[in-house]
Design an enzyme around this catalytic site. Structure first.
Site, PDB file in Angstrom:
ATOM      1  N   THR A 235      81.351  13.077  60.142  1.00  8.71           N
ATOM      2  CA  THR A 235      81.282  11.682  59.714  1.00  8.71           C
ATOM      3  C   THR A 235      79.835  11.345  59.386  1.00  8.71           C
ATOM      4  O   THR A 235      78.924  11.645  60.158  1.00  8.71           O
ATOM      5  CB  THR A 235      81.833  10.767  60.828  1.00  8.71           C
ATOM      6  OG1 THR A 235      83.182  11.164  61.075  1.00  8.71           O
ATOM      7  CG2 THR A 235      81.791   9.307  60.420  1.00  8.71           C
ATOM      8  N   CYS A 323      49.278  24.620  72.735  1.00  6.94           N
ATOM      9  CA  CYS A 323      50.199  23.801  73.552  1.00  6.94           C
ATOM     10  C   CYS A 323      50.979  22.731  72.797  1.00  6.94           C
ATOM     11  O   CYS A 323      52.094  22.418  73.188  1.00  6.94           O
ATOM     12  CB  CYS A 323      49.435  23.124  74.670  1.00  6.94           C
ATOM     13  SG  CYS A 323      48.465  24.278  75.607  1.00  6.94           S
TER      14      CYS A 323
END
Ligand code: PLP
Length: 388
Positions: A235, A323
């Site tokens: 949908t 990081c």
């Protein structure tokens, strides 16, 4: 807050949000339903499809909505690979693609496909000649990004499109970063498939689109209901699609005027950093780069330290290293342009958008040299260089 991370995502524009809101609570009909609010939804999706088609120069029946840019990349590459495997199993791409492309190619390698990862030059450009030379009898797809998300380099898309056409090979481009920054006409550029993502140009997150030139053989990626002409089940994300359509229309009007304004801020930042911060290196192409992209490497420091200090000063930016991307390795893009690991770790991406101002650039430039100096003062390597 000063937001200089527009390549990561953008705020939903007010006009876009206003258009989206009724589709959550008033016009919430399922577009597959035949009653009035269902038809209202179907009409809204059809309008958004037109808006995307107008922005990239294709027909509206060649636009398929997806859940994000990554899905569009996955669908284009896997879909073409599996549908055309009887013709061949070779794909050409570059070493600097987004992981949505690179990891998809690696997945296909596990399923018997062969992938050539072309190198790029020191500015991050792939050579059309190298693309041509990599073509084999069994090549079925060339996938090269329009513009790089980290260093902003714009690739020679028209030349590659021409080569692909000459050799009758399908050409896909990940244009997630280029929409709204560069004029794109898929037919003029010889593009057969193009991926885009709503949240990079003032639209919402969680919605993207894939342009598929009519006639291209491609397998379905999502299986289920008959949405998106039976090609992409599920949908529809109605409000998201309305938002993407509105945002792309705004982003792709007067591109050259808006890009020139953004590029002025970009160039001001680049000039100032180059002149005032020693041991810095501009990454990416000096001229063929996205209007909003600034990417520098600073020797003797870690990118994360820089980002944290900028954040403490209310400035949001990003780094192409460690990081931030949840990995200990420096960015594959910076390594591909030849940066040593040490220097690649000290990189900063500032991505300027249409709401940024020169005053914000001044604030950044006022604070950045002292942050870098503070971090360098903690580096034994820098101490050694200074003493020499
Ligand atoms: N391709 C490029 C070049 C991107 O920059 C990004 C997002 O950063 C994507 C693909 C993935 O888009 P999305 O976040 O919509 O999945």
């Amino acid at each position: 807050m000063i937001y200089f991370d527009n390549a990561a995502t953008t705020a939903v524009k007010k006009e876009v949000l206003e258009k989206m809101l009724p589709y959550f609570s008033e016009n919430y009909g399922n577009a597959s339903s035949i009653y009035t609010i269902g038809r209202t939804s179907a009409a809204a999706i059809a309008k958004a499809r037109e808006q995307v088609a107008n922005a990239i120069g294709c027909k509206s029946n060649e636009v398929y909505f997806t859940g994000c840019g990554s899905e569009a990349d996955n669908w284009a590459i896997k879909g073409v690979a599996f549908a055309n495997k009887s013709k061949g199993k070779h794909i050409i791409t570059t070493a600097i693609e987004h992981h949505a492309v690179l990891h998809t190619c690696q997945y296909l390698e596990k399923h018997g496909f062969e992938v050539t990862y072309l190198p790029v030059d020191e500015y991050g450009k792939v050579s059309p000649e190298a693309v041509k030379n990599a073509i084999r009898e069994d090549t079925i797809l060339i996938t090269v990004m329009f513009a790089n998300n980290e260093i902003g380099t714009i690739e020679p898309i028209a030349e590659i499109g021409e080569i692909a056409k000459e050799h009758k090979i399908l050409f896909h481009t990940d244009a997630v970063q280029a929409i709204g920054a560069v004029e794109i006409d898929v037919n003029k550029l010889g593009i057969d498939l193009l991926s885009l993502s709503g949240h990079k140009f003032g639209g919402p997150k969680g919605v993207g689109a894939l342009y598929i030139k009519s006639g291209v053989r491609i397998d379905n990626f999502m299986h289920g209901g008959a949405q998106e002409k039976t090609k992409r089940a599920g949908t529809e994300n109605l409000a998201g699609i309305v938002g993407l359509g509105t945002a792309i229309e705004i982003a792709c009007s007067n591109i050259s005027e808006k890009a020139a304004k953004i590029a002025k801020i970009r160039d001001y930042i680049i000039k100032n950093i180059s002149e005032n911060i020693p041991y810095s290196r501009l990454n990416g192409h000096p001229t063929d780069r996205l209007c909003g992209n600034v990417n520098f490497s600073f020797e003797f420091i870690e990118g994360e330290g820089m980002l944290l200090h900028l954040d403490l000063n209310g400035i949001a930016a990003s780094s192409g290293s460690a990081c931030t991307s949840g990995s200990l390795d420096p960015s594959h893009v910076l390594l591909a342009i030849g940066l040593p690991h040490g220097i690649a770790h000290g990189s900063l991406r500032i991505s300027v958008g249409d709401t940024n101002t020169m005053e914000e650039a001044d604030k950044l430039l006022e604070i950045l040299p002292s942050i870098i100096q503070k971090l360098r003062d903690m580096s034994p390597l820098y101490e050694e260089i200074k003493n020499k």
